[in-house]
Write a protein that holds these residues in place. Structure first.
Motif, PDB file in Angstrom:
ATOM      1  N   HIS A   9       0.831  -1.198   0.000  1.00 58.73           N
ATOM      2  CA  HIS A   9       0.000   0.000   0.000  1.00 58.73           C
ATOM      3  C   HIS A   9       0.871   1.256   0.000  1.00 58.73           C
ATOM      4  O   HIS A   9       1.900   1.319   0.670  1.00 58.73           O
ATOM      5  CB  HIS A   9      -0.905  -0.009   1.241  1.00 58.73           C
ATOM      6  N   ASN A  10       0.446   2.250  -0.780  1.00 58.93           N
ATOM      7  CA  ASN A  10       1.224   3.488  -0.906  1.00 58.93           C
ATOM      8  C   ASN A  10       1.418   4.241   0.409  1.00 58.93           C
ATOM      9  O   ASN A  10       2.355   5.029   0.550  1.00 58.93           O
ATOM     10  CB  ASN A  10       0.556   4.432  -1.915  1.00 58.93           C
ATOM     11  N   SER A  46      -3.279   7.800  -3.133  1.00 58.01           N
ATOM     12  CA  SER A  46      -3.199   7.364  -1.739  1.00 58.01           C
ATOM     13  C   SER A  46      -3.749   5.956  -1.521  1.00 58.01           C
ATOM     14  O   SER A  46      -3.378   5.289  -0.566  1.00 58.01           O
ATOM     15  CB  SER A  46      -3.960   8.350  -0.839  1.00 58.01           C
ATOM     16  N   ASN A  47      -4.638   5.486  -2.420  1.00 61.33           N
ATOM     17  CA  ASN A  47      -5.217   4.162  -2.250  1.00 61.33           C
ATOM     18  C   ASN A  47      -4.617   3.133  -3.200  1.00 61.33           C
ATOM     19  O   ASN A  47      -5.124   2.024  -3.321  1.00 61.33           O
ATOM     20  CB  ASN A  47      -6.741   4.218  -2.453  1.00 61.33           C
ATOM     21  N   GLU A  48      -3.573   3.509  -3.898  1.00 61.49           N
ATOM     22  CA  GLU A  48      -2.949   2.592  -4.841  1.00 61.49           C
ATOM     23  C   GLU A  48      -1.889   1.742  -4.138  1.00 61.49           C
ATOM     24  O   GLU A  48      -1.516   1.984  -3.010  1.00 61.49           O
ATOM     25  CB  GLU A  48      -2.312   3.374  -5.989  1.00 61.49           C
ATOM     26  N   ARG A  49      -1.397   0.743  -4.863  1.00 65.86           N
ATOM     27  CA  ARG A  49      -0.333  -0.106  -4.353  1.00 65.86           C
ATOM     28  C   ARG A  49       0.797  -0.183  -5.368  1.00 65.86           C
ATOM     29  O   ARG A  49       0.592   0.033  -6.558  1.00 65.86           O
ATOM     30  CB  ARG A  49      -0.868  -1.517  -4.064  1.00 65.86           C
ATOM     31  N   LEU A  81      -1.367   3.063  14.228  1.00 64.33           N
ATOM     32  CA  LEU A  81      -2.488   2.287  13.715  1.00 64.33           C
ATOM     33  C   LEU A  81      -3.173   2.949  12.529  1.00 64.33           C
ATOM     34  O   LEU A  81      -3.688   2.272  11.640  1.00 64.33           O
ATOM     35  CB  LEU A  81      -3.502   2.045  14.834  1.00 64.33           C
ATOM     36  N   THR A  82      -3.171   4.277  12.483  1.00 60.62           N
ATOM     37  CA  THR A  82      -3.858   4.975  11.398  1.00 60.62           C
ATOM     38  C   THR A  82      -3.249   4.669  10.035  1.00 60.62           C
ATOM     39  O   THR A  82      -3.953   4.692   9.025  1.00 60.62           O
ATOM     40  CB  THR A  82      -3.821   6.490  11.634  1.00 60.62           C
ATOM     41  N   VAL A  83      -1.948   4.364   9.988  1.00 59.49           N
ATOM     42  CA  VAL A  83      -1.326   4.091   8.692  1.00 59.49           C
ATOM     43  C   VAL A  83      -1.781   2.737   8.142  1.00 59.49           C
ATOM     44  O   VAL A  83      -1.672   2.485   6.941  1.00 59.49           O
ATOM     45  CB  VAL A  83       0.214   4.125   8.803  1.00 59.49           C
ATOM     46  N   HIS A  84      -2.340   1.880   8.990  1.00 56.43           N
ATOM     47  CA  HIS A  84      -2.810   0.569   8.552  1.00 56.43           C
ATOM     48  C   HIS A  84      -4.254   0.606   8.052  1.00 56.43           C
ATOM     49  O   HIS A  84      -4.857  -0.448   7.825  1.00 56.43           O
ATOM     50  CB  HIS A  84      -2.673  -0.447   9.680  1.00 56.43           C
ATOM     51  N   GLY A  85      -4.807   1.797   7.881  1.00 57.62           N
ATOM     52  CA  GLY A  85      -6.121   1.946   7.266  1.00 57.62           C
ATOM     53  C   GLY A  85      -7.219   1.210   8.004  1.00 57.62           C
ATOM     54  O   GLY A  85      -7.339   1.272   9.228  1.00 57.62           O
ATOM     55  N   SER A  86      -8.040   0.476   7.238  1.00 60.38           N
ATOM     56  CA  SER A  86      -9.193  -0.212   7.827  1.00 60.38           C
ATOM     57  C   SER A  86      -8.764  -1.247   8.865  1.00 60.38           C
ATOM     58  O   SER A  86      -9.470  -1.469   9.849  1.00 60.38           O
ATOM     59  CB  SER A  86     -10.018  -0.890   6.726  1.00 60.38           C
ATOM     60  N   ALA A 228     -15.798  -1.268  10.861  1.00 58.08           N
ATOM     61  CA  ALA A 228     -14.415  -1.554  10.471  1.00 58.08           C
ATOM     62  C   ALA A 228     -14.282  -2.945   9.858  1.00 58.08           C
ATOM     63  O   ALA A 228     -13.536  -3.136   8.893  1.00 58.08           O
ATOM     64  CB  ALA A 228     -13.495  -1.421  11.684  1.00 58.08           C
ATOM     65  N   MET A 229     -15.011  -3.913  10.399  1.00 54.13           N
ATOM     66  CA  MET A 229     -14.940  -5.278   9.868  1.00 54.13           C
ATOM     67  C   MET A 229     -15.452  -5.330   8.431  1.00 54.13           C
ATOM     68  O   MET A 229     -14.897  -6.044   7.583  1.00 54.13           O
ATOM     69  CB  MET A 229     -15.749  -6.222  10.757  1.00 54.13           C
ATOM     70  N   GLU A 230     -16.496  -4.570   8.134  1.00 53.84           N
ATOM     71  CA  GLU A 230     -16.998  -4.499   6.760  1.00 53.84           C
ATOM     72  C   GLU A 230     -15.915  -3.956   5.828  1.00 53.84           C
ATOM     73  O   GLU A 230     -15.683  -4.489   4.732  1.00 53.84           O
ATOM     74  CB  GLU A 230     -18.237  -3.589   6.692  1.00 53.84           C
ATOM     75  N   MET A 231     -15.259  -2.901   6.266  1.00 55.05           N
ATOM     76  CA  MET A 231     -14.218  -2.284   5.448  1.00 55.05           C
ATOM     77  C   MET A 231     -13.041  -3.236   5.226  1.00 55.05           C
ATOM     78  O   MET A 231     -12.513  -3.356   4.112  1.00 55.05           O
ATOM     79  CB  MET A 231     -13.740  -1.000   6.131  1.00 55.05           C
ATOM     80  N   VAL A 232     -12.634  -3.921   6.295  1.00 65.96           N
ATOM     81  CA  VAL A 232     -11.495  -4.842   6.205  1.00 65.96           C
ATOM     82  C   VAL A 232     -11.806  -6.010   5.270  1.00 65.96           C
ATOM     83  O   VAL A 232     -10.977  -6.386   4.433  1.00 65.96           O
ATOM     84  CB  VAL A 232     -11.106  -5.365   7.605  1.00 65.96           C
TER      85      VAL A 232
END
Length: 364
Positions: A9-10, A46-49, A81-86, A228-232
């Motif tokens: 992840h970027n 920001s959402n690319e890899r 933790l915020t850098v790990h997104g969902s 959060a579980m839905e997003m993950v």
């Protein structure tokens, strides 16, 4: 099982550049020395890899720029933790350390360099053992492979234990870290900030007292956790699919253009220099369809538009639906909920999170 095409992840690339600047190297010099395309550092991406090979090439150049400085330690400390997104949102909103570990084990390799996280229970200790699943590029020599492996594992060990300690108001006791390499000179610069580390061990692992599994989390929230579980799960399935090359190529073409929308099957096949029939066949072999990938992209964009406080009619129009009822049916298919219910639940979850955060600040 199909061979996975590893990607990173970027967000981690941006954090890596910021970490390098803490050692006094200007950002421009880091970008030049590591040969990082500026396009990868823009907010639009920001959402690319990026590919795992590209990631390792950048890391090895950075470690050559900053030799023996403890970049792995610092990167691990900077991985909040915020850098790990969902995934970070899922962990912080959980109920106990034990339940965090269950989720972390399931989803860890989704974001962190494709490592297996084993959880063991031995002599009243919980052991978190890391084993790499990746293969480093063949062009790297053994010395470079050892350096980059140490960076990955150092940063992962420090990231895990510091964030576990951060999400609870209680002390995690009996912490020890085992590392399979020699003690480096830079360790002395970080020793006071880290738990005890034992070097030249058989495994790379963290251990702490079994009783800590029941420690409650500071920002535990059932509604936030559900969201959060839905997003993950959606991110997990989406990037699991991206391991297939044809799916990755199609997703790279599915960019939204305001006023125009997403490209059609015809436009994407033309960009990929494939006939529509061939593209459909390749996607079918990958157990998906162009329509399914397009719907995933639309759902991603719909969530972003919801976050920007657009109303449902505006979102429906922007995504090209003929009527708001058509958008509502599509949204129900994505989430099992009406858009209005989803928005309400999300706002309640966010409000709950900030209320708990405010209480913590007030107590302090």
């Amino acid at each position: 099982m199909k061979k996975q095409m590893l990607n990173i992840h970027n967000d981690y690339l941006k954090l890596l550049v910021d970490t390098a600047t803490t050692f006094g190297v200007p950002k421009g010099e880091v970008i030049r020395a590591c040969q990082i395309p500026l396009s990868l550092l823009t907010d639009n991406n920001s959402n690319e890899r990026i590919s795992f090979n590209q990631w390792t090439d950048i890391v090895i150049r950075l470690l050559a720029l900053l030799p023996n400085k403890g970049v792995g330690y610092q990167f691990g400390l900077n991985c909040k933790l915020t850098v790990h997104g969902s995934l970070g949102f899922l962990l912080i909103s959980n109920s106990t350390i034990g339940k965090v570990l269950v989720d972390l084990q399931k989803y860890y390799s989704m974001r962190i360099h494709k490592m297996d996280l084993s959880i063991l229970n031995k002599n009243n200790k919980i052991i978190l053992r890391l084993n790499p699943l990746y293969q480093l590029p063949a062009h790297l020599n053994e010395s470079d492979k050892n350096i980059i492996n140490r960076f990955f594992i150092e940063s992962a060990l420090i990231d895990i234990i510091t964030n576990l300690q951060m999400i609870t108001n209680f002390n995690i006791t009996g912490i020890n870290i085992h590392a399979a390499w020699d003690k480096e000179d830079y360790h002395a610069l970080y020793e006071k900030r880290l738990p005890i580390i034992h070097f030249n061990q058989d495994h790379n692992q963290i251990s702490f007292d079994l009783k800590c599994l029941d420690l409650p989390l500071t920002f535990s929230s059932t509604s936030a956790y559900t969201l959060a579980m839905e997003m993950v799960n959606k991110e997990f399935l989406f990037y699991q699919d991206q391991d297939n090359k044809i799916i990755l190529k199609v997703n790279q073409q599915l960019k939204f253009t305001p006023g125009i929308g997403f490209p059609s099957l015809t436009e994407v096949s033309h960009k990929l220099k494939l006939s529509e029939r061939t593209l459909k066949r390749e996607l079918s072999l990958a157990n998906t369809t162009f329509s399914a990938l397009l719907q995933s992209r639309k759902f991603e964009l719909a969530k972003k538009l919801i976050d920007s406080n657009r109303n449902i009619q505006e979102i429906s129009d922007l995504l090209g639906y003929s009527h708001i009822s058509a958008f509502s049916r599509a949204f129900f298919g994505w989430t099992g909920k009406k858009p209005s219910d989803y928005i309400r639940e999300q706002r309640v979850a966010i409000k709950s999170f900030y209320i708990q955060q405010s209480k913590k600040i007030y107590k302090e």
